[in-house]
Design a protein around this motif. Structure first.
Motif, PDB file in Angstrom:
ATOM      1  N   ILE A 109       0.871  -1.173   0.000  1.00  0.00           N
ATOM      2  CA  ILE A 109       0.000   0.000   0.000  1.00  0.00           C
ATOM      3  C   ILE A 109       0.909   1.224   0.000  1.00  0.00           C
ATOM      4  CG2 ILE A 109      -1.772   1.268   1.272  1.00  0.00           C
ATOM      5  CD1 ILE A 109      -2.640  -1.401   2.486  1.00  0.00           C
ATOM      6  N   TYR A 110       0.571   2.193  -0.834  1.00  0.00           N
ATOM      7  CA  TYR A 110       1.364   3.416  -0.861  1.00  0.00           C
ATOM      8  C   TYR A 110       0.752   4.413   0.113  1.00  0.00           C
ATOM      9  CZ  TYR A 110       2.812   1.286  -5.241  1.00  0.00           C
ATOM     10  OH  TYR A 110       3.261   0.405  -6.188  1.00  0.00           O
ATOM     11  N   LYS A 111       1.573   4.823   1.097  1.00  0.00           N
ATOM     12  CA  LYS A 111       1.111   5.833   2.047  1.00  0.00           C
ATOM     13  C   LYS A 111       1.538   7.187   1.517  1.00  0.00           C
ATOM     14  CE  LYS A 111       1.354   5.803   6.862  1.00  0.00           C
ATOM     15  NZ  LYS A 111       2.017   5.353   8.118  1.00  0.00           N
ATOM     16  N   LEU A 112       0.578   8.068   1.280  1.00  0.00           N
ATOM     17  CA  LEU A 112       0.894   9.344   0.653  1.00  0.00           C
ATOM     18  C   LEU A 112       0.844  10.466   1.686  1.00  0.00           C
ATOM     19  CD1 LEU A 112      -1.547   8.850  -2.348  1.00  0.00           C
ATOM     20  CD2 LEU A 112       0.833   8.154  -2.225  1.00  0.00           C
ATOM     21  N   SER A 113       1.882  11.289   1.705  1.00  0.00           N
ATOM     22  CA  SER A 113       1.843  12.429   2.614  1.00  0.00           C
ATOM     23  C   SER A 113       2.339  13.684   1.913  1.00  0.00           C
ATOM     24  CB  SER A 113       2.670  12.131   3.862  1.00  0.00           C
ATOM     25  OG  SER A 113       3.917  11.603   3.499  1.00  0.00           O
ATOM     26  N   ASN A 114       1.901  14.848   2.372  1.00  0.00           N
ATOM     27  CA  ASN A 114       2.269  16.113   1.724  1.00  0.00           C
ATOM     28  C   ASN A 114       3.584  16.652   2.279  1.00  0.00           C
ATOM     29  OD1 ASN A 114       1.610  17.148   4.174  1.00  0.00           O
ATOM     30  ND2 ASN A 114      -0.287  18.146   3.493  1.00  0.00           N
ATOM     31  N   GLN A 115       3.932  17.875   1.897  1.00  0.00           N
ATOM     32  CA  GLN A 115       5.263  18.372   2.271  1.00  0.00           C
ATOM     33  C   GLN A 115       5.425  18.565   3.768  1.00  0.00           C
ATOM     34  OE1 GLN A 115       3.425  20.666  -0.089  1.00  0.00           O
ATOM     35  NE2 GLN A 115       4.096  22.698   0.492  1.00  0.00           N
ATOM     36  N   ASN A 116       4.315  18.726   4.505  1.00  0.00           N
ATOM     37  CA  ASN A 116       4.395  18.853   5.966  1.00  0.00           C
ATOM     38  C   ASN A 116       4.381  17.496   6.651  1.00  0.00           C
ATOM     39  OD1 ASN A 116       4.254  21.614   5.475  1.00  0.00           O
ATOM     40  ND2 ASN A 116       2.010  21.577   5.579  1.00  0.00           N
ATOM     41  N   LYS A 117       4.543  16.457   5.859  1.00  0.00           N
ATOM     42  CA  LYS A 117       4.554  15.078   6.363  1.00  0.00           C
ATOM     43  C   LYS A 117       3.223  14.674   6.995  1.00  0.00           C
ATOM     44  CE  LYS A 117       9.223  14.308   5.996  1.00  0.00           C
ATOM     45  NZ  LYS A 117      10.460  14.547   6.666  1.00  0.00           N
ATOM     46  N   ASN A 118       2.139  15.335   6.587  1.00  0.00           N
ATOM     47  CA  ASN A 118       0.830  14.913   7.058  1.00  0.00           C
ATOM     48  C   ASN A 118       0.272  13.877   6.089  1.00  0.00           C
ATOM     49  OD1 ASN A 118       0.793  16.677   9.222  1.00  0.00           O
ATOM     50  ND2 ASN A 118       0.031  18.339   7.924  1.00  0.00           N
ATOM     51  N   LEU A 130      -4.824   1.553 -10.468  1.00  0.00           N
ATOM     52  CA  LEU A 130      -4.261   2.200  -9.290  1.00  0.00           C
ATOM     53  C   LEU A 130      -5.376   3.060  -8.703  1.00  0.00           C
ATOM     54  CD1 LEU A 130      -1.630   2.911  -7.641  1.00  0.00           C
ATOM     55  CD2 LEU A 130      -1.649   4.997  -8.945  1.00  0.00           C
ATOM     56  N   VAL A 131      -5.598   2.914  -7.407  1.00  0.00           N
ATOM     57  CA  VAL A 131      -6.660   3.661  -6.741  1.00  0.00           C
ATOM     58  C   VAL A 131      -6.022   4.548  -5.683  1.00  0.00           C
ATOM     59  CG1 VAL A 131      -8.851   3.470  -5.522  1.00  0.00           C
ATOM     60  CG2 VAL A 131      -8.098   1.621  -7.020  1.00  0.00           C
ATOM     61  N   VAL A 132      -6.464   5.805  -5.615  1.00  0.00           N
ATOM     62  CA  VAL A 132      -5.995   6.692  -4.555  1.00  0.00           C
ATOM     63  C   VAL A 132      -7.212   7.125  -3.743  1.00  0.00           C
ATOM     64  CG1 VAL A 132      -4.931   8.916  -4.034  1.00  0.00           C
ATOM     65  CG2 VAL A 132      -3.960   7.478  -5.816  1.00  0.00           C
ATOM     66  N   THR A 133      -7.123   6.982  -2.426  1.00  0.00           N
ATOM     67  CA  THR A 133      -8.231   7.377  -1.555  1.00  0.00           C
ATOM     68  C   THR A 133      -7.748   8.426  -0.553  1.00  0.00           C
ATOM     69  OG1 THR A 133      -7.735   5.758   0.148  1.00  0.00           O
ATOM     70  CG2 THR A 133      -9.155   5.034  -1.639  1.00  0.00           C
ATOM     71  N   ASP A 134      -8.712   8.990   0.191  1.00  0.00           N
ATOM     72  CA  ASP A 134      -8.328   9.918   1.258  1.00  0.00           C
ATOM     73  C   ASP A 134      -7.801   9.101   2.437  1.00  0.00           C
ATOM     74  OD1 ASP A 134     -10.832   8.790   1.921  1.00  0.00           O
ATOM     75  OD2 ASP A 134     -11.061  10.345   3.441  1.00  0.00           O
ATOM     76  N   LYS A 135      -7.358   9.788   3.496  1.00  0.00           N
ATOM     77  CA  LYS A 135      -6.689   9.056   4.576  1.00  0.00           C
ATOM     78  C   LYS A 135      -7.656   8.268   5.453  1.00  0.00           C
ATOM     79  CE  LYS A 135      -6.645  13.129   7.494  1.00  0.00           C
ATOM     80  NZ  LYS A 135      -5.849  14.052   8.288  1.00  0.00           N
ATOM     81  N   LEU A 136      -8.953   8.611   5.415  1.00  0.00           N
ATOM     82  CA  LEU A 136      -9.923   7.887   6.236  1.00  0.00           C
ATOM     83  C   LEU A 136     -10.630   6.792   5.432  1.00  0.00           C
ATOM     84  CD1 LEU A 136     -11.474  10.963   8.039  1.00  0.00           C
ATOM     85  CD2 LEU A 136      -9.922   9.294   9.046  1.00  0.00           C
ATOM     86  N   GLY A 156      -3.478  10.425   2.215  1.00  0.00           N
ATOM     87  CA  GLY A 156      -4.269   9.364   1.598  1.00  0.00           C
ATOM     88  C   GLY A 156      -3.474   8.104   1.357  1.00  0.00           C
ATOM     89  N   TYR A 157      -4.148   7.161   0.723  1.00  0.00           N
ATOM     90  CA  TYR A 157      -3.515   5.896   0.405  1.00  0.00           C
ATOM     91  C   TYR A 157      -3.657   5.601  -1.082  1.00  0.00           C
ATOM     92  CZ  TYR A 157      -3.605   4.984   5.420  1.00  0.00           C
ATOM     93  OH  TYR A 157      -3.420   5.065   6.754  1.00  0.00           O
ATOM     94  N   GLY A 158      -2.688   4.885  -1.589  1.00  0.00           N
ATOM     95  CA  GLY A 158      -2.782   4.404  -2.963  1.00  0.00           C
ATOM     96  C   GLY A 158      -2.578   2.904  -2.948  1.00  0.00           C
ATOM     97  N   PHE A 159      -3.320   2.202  -3.807  1.00  0.00           N
ATOM     98  CA  PHE A 159      -3.116   0.758  -3.880  1.00  0.00           C
ATOM     99  C   PHE A 159      -3.552   0.242  -5.242  1.00  0.00           C
ATOM    100  CE2 PHE A 159      -6.993   1.831  -1.642  1.00  0.00           C
ATOM    101  CZ  PHE A 159      -7.966   1.188  -2.375  1.00  0.00           C
ATOM    102  N   ILE A 160      -3.081  -0.952  -5.547  1.00  0.00           N
ATOM    103  CA  ILE A 160      -3.413  -1.584  -6.823  1.00  0.00           C
ATOM    104  C   ILE A 160      -4.634  -2.478  -6.617  1.00  0.00           C
ATOM    105  CG2 ILE A 160      -2.610  -3.263  -8.545  1.00  0.00           C
ATOM    106  CD1 ILE A 160      -1.127  -0.685  -8.805  1.00  0.00           C
ATOM    107  N   ALA A 161      -5.587  -2.385  -7.537  1.00  0.00           N
ATOM    108  CA  ALA A 161      -6.735  -3.285  -7.501  1.00  0.00           C
ATOM    109  C   ALA A 161      -6.770  -3.997  -8.840  1.00  0.00           C
ATOM    110  CB  ALA A 161      -8.019  -2.502  -7.286  1.00  0.00           C
ATOM    111  N   SER A 162      -6.832  -5.327  -8.807  1.00  0.00           N
ATOM    112  CA  SER A 162      -6.952  -6.009 -10.091  1.00  0.00           C
ATOM    113  C   SER A 162      -8.007  -7.102 -10.009  1.00  0.00           C
ATOM    114  CB  SER A 162      -5.610  -6.560 -10.569  1.00  0.00           C
ATOM    115  OG  SER A 162      -5.106  -7.461  -9.645  1.00  0.00           O
TER     116      SER A 162
END
Lengths: 184, 195
Positions: free
Chosen positions: A65-74, A94-100, A77-83
């Motif tokens: 799972i790709y954990k995505l954070s912005n420049q302030n390290k907050n 590739l799916v990107v969701t919000d952090k919740l 969201g998440y990114g993941f592969i769905a097949s």
């Protein structure tokens, strides 16, 4: 008898030469093909989450799972592969969701073998954009007519199977990801 | 020269010989798809004809089809791998069509009917003629279907904004309709030309 041997040996020889040739070409091309695939995921990630400066690969059991954070390290969201199975072959997204994990930020089809002109439209904007900011607190549903309401996706005309495949794959995968992240 | 030009019109693979119907009907949902398929077929047809013509004396008659199929499949796979490695974007667009070339009967047909009986030079010009003939045929088919079915050509919108696309043209039935009409037009031109 002599004829049999001649036929067999010519056929075998042709197959061996072709096999060797393919082995050589495959050997040359394979590395590049793998790099291209990775690049494709990176590019898709950058497109779907342009504000994600830091991408951390989180490995839970065998899943990435790709954990995505912005420049302030907050965490943003998440990114993941769905097949899953499409109309003609595997659809990999590739799916990107919000952090919740409440809504989808966007999807990008990385690999698919859907029918050109019909199912292949799952890669095009009119279909893809429907997933932007789509609520995933409940299962996504796929409808054929009417205007889609919240949590609904309108299927592509003439490609209901492909459209449903995308929705079903997403539903299944999002559930899995939710469970994985909860456990973690 | 005659070997080359006959594939472009007189013995046109799609409209006259009615060969290679599967790719002609399946991939021509847009003009660019048609051209891409055509170009890939030209490449495979050229090299398959070359090899078949070179080895025609050593291939036993009984297994010739098997040998041709292996040769064609090899070249198709090479094209597929090459595109995936060097041109991933083109490969993504063409993806599922490339392996389809193996079952394109134009290639097997030309290998069997021409390359296996003629010298390398005539075989190559025959292959190129048939290849380009196939390419323009698919381009026309794809263009007509794209114009009516999506309102665009080569991805550029040409129909007015309120044009309601005829979905049937993009669906398989549209392919049969357009093909039938084009064959009729070809026959008509040919008939009036003879008079």
């Amino acid at each position: 008898m002599k004829e049999v041997i001649r036929i067999t040996s010519v056929l075998t020889l042709v197959c061996i030469i072709c096999g060797l040739l393919l082995a050589v070409v495959y050997g040359l091309a394979n590395e590049k093909i793998e790099i291209n695939k990775e690049k494709r995921i990176e590019k898709a990630l950058a497109m779907l989450a342009p504000d994600a400066i830091n991408v951390e690969e989180l490995t839970i059991v065998t899943e990435t799972i790709y954990k995505l954070s912005n420049q302030n390290k907050n965490l943003i969201g998440y990114g993941f592969i769905a097949s899953g199975q499409g109309y003609q072959g595997k659809i990999k997204m590739l799916v990107v969701t919000d952090k919740l994990l409440e809504y989808i930020k966007g999807i990008e089809v990385v690999e698919s073998l859907e029918t050109p002109g019909l199912g292949a439209k799952i890669q095009k904007n009119p279909f893809k954009n429907q997933f932007k900011n789509l609520s995933i607190t409940k299962d996504i549903t796929c409808i054929k007519n009417d205007t889609p309401r919240e949590g609904q996706i309108k299927a592509i005309t003439g490609a209901t199977v492909s459209s449903r495949a995308v929705v079903n794959t997403l539903n299944k995968r999002i559930k899995e990801i939710k469970e994985l992240l909860n456990k973690n | 020269m005659k070997n080359f030009t006959k594939g472009l019109w007189k013995n046109h693979p799609v409209f006259r010989q009615l060969l290679g119907m599967c790719p002609s009907l399946a991939v021509t949902t847009s003009a660019i798809n048609g051209i891409s398929m055509g170009l890939a077929v030209i490449f495979v047809l050229f090299f398959s004809s070359l090899v078949v013509s070179l080895i025609k004396k050593i291939v036993p008659h009984q297994v010739r089809i098997a040998v041709y199929t292996v040769i064609i499949a090899t070249f198709v796979t090479i094209v597929d791998l090459f595109l995936k490695a060097q041109f991933p974007e083109i490969s993504r667009v063409l993806g599922p069509y490339i392996p389809l070339i193996i079952v394109n009967c134009i290639i097997l047909g030309r290998c069997e009917a021409f390359a296996s009986k003629n010298n390398v030079r005539s075989s190559l010009s025959d292959a190129l003629g048939m290849g380009f003939g196939f390419c323009w045929g698919l381009f026309i088919l794809g263009s007509i279907r794209e114009i009516f079915g999506a309102g665009s050509i080569l991805g550029i919108m040409i129909m007015p904004a309120n044009y309601n696309p005829l979905i049937i043209m993009i669906l398989p039935a549209g392919a049969f309709l357009v093909l039938g009409l084009l064959v009729a037009v070809m026959n008509k031109i040919e008939a009036s030309y003879k008079k």
